[in-house]
Design a protein around this motif. Structure first.
Motif, PDB file in Angstrom:
ATOM      1  N   ASP A 187       0.712  -0.991  -0.276  1.00 30.80           N
ATOM      2  CA  ASP A 187       0.106  -0.525   0.272  1.00 30.80           C
ATOM      3  C   ASP A 187       0.750   1.402   0.020  1.00 30.80           C
ATOM      4  O   ASP A 187       0.484   2.294  -1.028  1.00 30.80           O
ATOM      5  CB  ASP A 187      -0.955   0.106   1.327  1.00 30.80           C
ATOM      6  CG  ASP A 187      -1.445  -1.149   1.138  1.00 30.80           C
ATOM      7  OD1 ASP A 187      -2.205  -1.659   0.418  1.00 30.80           O
ATOM      8  OD2 ASP A 187      -2.271  -0.889   1.910  1.00 30.80           O
ATOM      9  N   ARG A 190       2.508   1.672  -3.272  1.00 35.25           N
ATOM     10  CA  ARG A 190       1.133   2.074  -4.242  1.00 35.25           C
ATOM     11  C   ARG A 190       1.022   3.745  -4.115  1.00 35.25           C
ATOM     12  O   ARG A 190       0.850   4.160  -5.078  1.00 35.25           O
ATOM     13  CB  ARG A 190       0.042   1.821  -4.306  1.00 35.25           C
ATOM     14  CG  ARG A 190      -0.245   0.341  -5.178  1.00 35.25           C
ATOM     15  CD  ARG A 190      -1.295  -0.544  -4.227  1.00 35.25           C
ATOM     16  NE  ARG A 190      -1.433  -1.777  -4.255  1.00 35.25           N
ATOM     17  CZ  ARG A 190      -1.287  -2.445  -5.700  1.00 35.25           C
ATOM     18  NH1 ARG A 190      -1.154  -2.299  -6.202  1.00 35.25           N
ATOM     19  NH2 ARG A 190      -0.955  -3.395  -5.403  1.00 35.25           N
ATOM     20  N   ASP A 191       1.160   4.206  -3.254  1.00 38.87           N
ATOM     21  CA  ASP A 191       0.895   5.561  -2.606  1.00 38.87           C
ATOM     22  C   ASP A 191       2.626   6.235  -2.819  1.00 38.87           C
ATOM     23  O   ASP A 191       2.608   7.583  -2.923  1.00 38.87           O
ATOM     24  CB  ASP A 191       0.366   5.806  -1.384  1.00 38.87           C
ATOM     25  CG  ASP A 191      -0.573   5.325  -1.474  1.00 38.87           C
ATOM     26  OD1 ASP A 191      -1.647   4.661  -1.903  1.00 38.87           O
ATOM     27  OD2 ASP A 191      -0.945   5.287  -0.031  1.00 38.87           O
ATOM     28  N   GLY A 193       5.170   6.393  -1.527  1.00 36.76           N
ATOM     29  CA  GLY A 193       4.923   6.238  -0.553  1.00 36.76           C
ATOM     30  C   GLY A 193       6.741   6.709   0.314  1.00 36.76           C
ATOM     31  O   GLY A 193       7.100   6.209   1.870  1.00 36.76           O
TER      32      GLY A 193
END
Lengths: 273, 329
Positions: A187, A190-191, A193
Motif C-alpha cells: 500500500d 503504491r502511494d 511513499g
C-alpha cells in the motif's frame, strides 16, 4: 570482555541484552553485528552467535541486542545475569547504506519479528540525518511484537504509538492492522511513499519485499541470516547464492563480510531455504 | 633460563614455532591478519586451491554438533591463477612460511598445480589434499586407499622441489598404511587429520541437512580420534607428522606434540577464538618454561617413550619405525 548490564525477557522467549563495550558502541553502524562467544569458554555449543546491533550508545559505551531463544546457545545466553561477562567480537559486517543525501522523500523500514533489531538503530540514524521514514513492524501476534518501544520517539509502548509513521501489523490482528507487513508495504509503495526500502525478518518476508521493490521500482536492502562460523570472511560457511551476473556463473557471497546487508538485487532470495 | 626454543623443521621449512593455521579455516590470512600479526605463527596453510575457480556447495554449509562442526563448503576458491596474482604476492611479504593446500580430481591436476606453484615467490611448501574424490576411481577419495595416496604423492614429488606434505584423511581403515604410502611416495611430512565424514538430518524438513548428504566433522569432538591417528602415523613413519584435529588451546597442542606430532595446526578453534593460534604459541612457551625444557623438539613424541622398541635410527622426533613394511598395495 563485555559486561552484561541487563538481560531481560521482553516477550515470550524474546530477550533484550545490554552490554558494556566502548569499542563496539563507538564504531557500530546500523546493520552491523556482534559475534558473541557463549559464557564459560563453552565448547558446547562450540560456535559464537551473531546478533545484530539494535542500538549503540557511544556516550554510555553500551549496546543493545535482541534475541529469541531458539536453541541451546540462546538458552544459555538467557541465563546470563547482569555483572557476567561475554566475549564480544565486533562490530562486524557491512551495514545499511544510508539513502543519498540529495534524494527527496521518505524511506520505508520493514521489520518482521526480531528483524526489528537492526532497523531500530537505522531509524535513529535516519532521523538524525533528517530523513523521514515509515516504519512498518510485523509479527504473528501482539506478544511477539518486541522492541517496538525502542523505536526512537515511538512513545511509551504499543498502547500509545503516537508516531504517525509507525505502523503495526499482526497476522492475528491482536493489535494494529491484521495481515502481513508486506501488505502494508505494498500500500505504501503504491502511494509512492518510499524512495528506498530497508528490510529485516524471515526470508519469506524478505522475498516478498524484494518482489514489491522490483514491482514498484524502489531499491531494497535486506539484512540476511545464515549459519556462521568465523564471522570474519575466512571460513566461507555462511554463503548465500549471488544473483547470476553477466556470464551467469554461479557464485556465493558471504553473509558475514559481504553482508549481512545486501541490495536485494545482489542475492538470490529465492534460493534461500 | 633463556626463553625456550620453539623452532621446528618440516622438510625445508624452518618454523619459529610448531603452530600452523589449518587449511580452510584461515582463508589466505587476510581476515585474521586484521586481528593479529600472522608472522607470529610457525606457518600458515592456505585455503585449498584448485586449477579452476570453484563456486562451492549450496547452503547450508555448516551444522553445529556437540563440541563439533560439520562443514560442506565444497572447496570454494578463486583458482590457481587468482591465487598467484592476488594472494601470493601479499603472503610472500607476510613474514611467515606459506603452505599452499592443493586439491585435484586427477593425479595430473595435482601435478599441474604443484609445478605451476614451483616458481611462485613466498610458497614454502605444498600440502596435498588427498581427501578429494578421485574421478578415476569411481569418485572414491584418493585418501581412502594407500595405493592412491602413494601414486599421487610420488607424482607430485616429481613435479615439485618444494617441501611436500600429504594431508591424510581419517576415513580409512588404517591411517598408518596411508602415512607409509605418503612416505614411500617421497613426501616430506604428513598432516593428520582431515575432517571425519559425518552427516546430519534436519528433523524439521525430514531430509539430510547437506545437499551432498555427507560433510566433514571437525572441532573438539574429534580430538581424541585425531590424537590416536597422529600416534599411529608417528609410530609408522620417520617423516614428521603435523597434528590436526580439534586443537583449540595450548594444552590440546601439547597433547599432540607429546603423542608424536612435530607441529600442530589449529583449525576450527580459529572460529571460536580468532586469536587461538597466537594463544597456543604463547601457551606452549609457558609450558616449556614452567618445566625447564629448553627445546620444543624434546617434547615431540615424549608420551611414546618406551611404548615402542628403541628406534635407534636417527629418528628422535617420531617413535621410530617398526619393521620396514612391505607395500600393502
Amino acid at each position: 570482555m563485555a559486561e552484561v548490564l541487563e538481560n531481560c525477557e521482553i516477550g515470550p522467549g524474546c530477550f533484550r541484552m545490554r552490554l558494556a563495550d566502548a569499542n563496539v558502541a563507538r564504531s557500530a553502524r546500523p546493520g552491523q553485528f556482534v559475534h558473541v562467544r557463549l559464557p564459560g569458554s563453552s565448547l558446547d555449543p562450540l560456535l559464537r552467535r551473531p546478533f545484530s546491533v539494535c542500538l549503540a550508545d557511544p556516550g554510555e559505551g553500551t549496546l543493545l541486542v535482541l534475541y529469541q531463544v531458539v536453541g541451546r546457545g540462546t538458552q544459555m545466553l538467557a541465563k546470563i545475569r547482569p555483572g557476567d561477562y561475554l566475549n564480544v567480537l565486533g562490530p562486524l559486517g557491512r551495514g545499511f547504506d544510508m539513502p543519498p543525501a540529495d534524494g527527496k522523500g521518505d524511506v520505508a523500514l520493514v521489520a518482521g519479528g526480531l528483524g526489528i533489531a537492526p532497523l531500530i538503530m537505522l531509524s535513529r540514524d535516519l532521523s538524525r540525518a533528517g530523513v523521514g521514514c515509515s516504519f512498518l513492524v510485523g509479527g504473528r501476534s501482539q506478544d511477539l511484537l518486541v522492541g517496538v518501544d525502542l523505536v526512537p520517539c515511538a512513545g511509551a509502548g504499543l498502547a500509545a504509538t503516537p508516531r504517525r509513521d509507525l505502523q503495526v501489523v499482526t497476522e492475528d490482528g491482536s493489535i494494529g492492522r491484521q495481515g502481513l507487513v508486506t501488505d502494508a508495504l505494498d500500500d505504501l509503495l503504491r502511494d509512492g511513499g518510499a524512495r528506498c526500502v530497508y528490510a529485516c525478518g524471515p526470508v519469506g518476508m524478505l522475498r516478498e519485499v524484494g518482489r514489491l521493490g522490483e514491482a514498484h521500482r524502489v531499491p531494497v536492502q535486506v539484512s540476511l541470516e545464515e549459519r556462521m562460523a568465523c564471522g570474519l570472511g575466512a571460513c566461507l560457511g555462511c554463503a548465500v547464492k549471488a544473483r547470476p551476473g553477466r556470464g551467469g556463473r554461479e557464485t556465493y557471497l558471504r553473509v558475514c563480510v559481504d553482508g549481512p546487508v545486501f541490495w536485494a538485487g545482489e542475492v538470490d532470495l529465492d534460493g534461500i531455504a | 633460563m633463556a626463553s625456550p626454543d620453539l623452532s621446528v623443521t618440516i622438510g625445508a621449512i624452518r618454523m619459529k614455532n610448531p603452530v600452523m593455521a589449518a587449511s580452510g579455516t584461515f582463508g589466505f590470512g587476510r581476515e585474521f591478519g586484521q586481528l593479529f600479526d600472522i608472522s607470529v605463527l610457525g606457518a600458515v596453510v592456505t585455503k585449498g586451491i584448485t586449477l579452476e575457480p570453484r563456486a562451492g556447495n549450496p547452503p547450508p554449509r555448516l551444522w553445529e554438533t556437540p563440541c563439533g562442526l560439520l562443514n560442506s563448503v565444497g572447496l570454494q576458491n578463486p583458482g590457481l591463477e587468482a591465487f598467484i596474482s592476488e594472494e601470493a604476492p601479499r603472503l610472500a611479504g607476510a613474514g611467515v612460511p606459506v603452505i599452499v593446500n592443493i586439491s585435484g580430481d586427477t593425479v595430473a591436476e595435482f601435478c599441474e598445480l604443484a609445478s605451476r606453484l614451483e616458481d611462485v615467490a613466498g610458497v614454502a611448501a605444498i600440502e596435498v589434499n588427498v581427501s578429494c574424490p578421485n574421478i578415476h576411481a569411481a569418485g572414491r577419495p584418493f585418501a581412502s586407499d594407500p595405493g592412491s595416496v602413494y601414486s599421487v604423492t610420488a607424482a607430485v614429488r616429481r613435479a615439485t622441489t618444494k617441501t611436500l606434505i600429504v594431508k591424510l584423511s581419517p576415513n580409512i581403515a588404517d591411517i598408518a598404511d596411508a602415512a607409509r604410502a605418503a612416505e614411500m611416495g617421497g613426501s616430506d611430512a604428513v598432516s593428520c587429520v582431515n575432517t571425519f565424514l559425518g552427516m546430519a538430518v534436519d528433523t524439521a524438513r525430514m531430509r539430510p541437512v547437506f545437499a551432498r548428504v555427507f560433510a566433514g566433522l571437525s572441532g573438539p569432538a574429534i580430538r581424541p580420534l585425531a590424537l590416536r591417528a597422529v600416534w599411529e602415523a608417528a609410530s609408522a613413519v620417520k617423516i614428521p607428522v603435523v597434528g590436526i584435529g580439534g586443537i583449540s588451546s595450548a594444552a590440546d597442542a601439547i597433547e599432540f606434540l607429546l603423542a608424536g606430532a612435530r607441529a600442530v595446526a589449529v583449525g576450527t578453534g580459529n572460529f571460536v577464538s580468532p586469536t587461538a593460534c597466537p594463544e597456543v604459541v604463547a601457551g606452549i612457551g609457558s609450558y616449556l618454561e614452567e618445566r625447564g625444557i629448553r627445546f620444543l623438539r624434546d617434547l615431540v613424541g615424549r608420551a611414546a617413550a618406551g611404548a615402542f622398541a628403541d628406534p635407534g635410527d636417527g629418528n628422535p622426533h617420531g617413535h621410530g619405525n617398526r619393521e620396514e613394511p612391505e607395500r600393502p598395495w
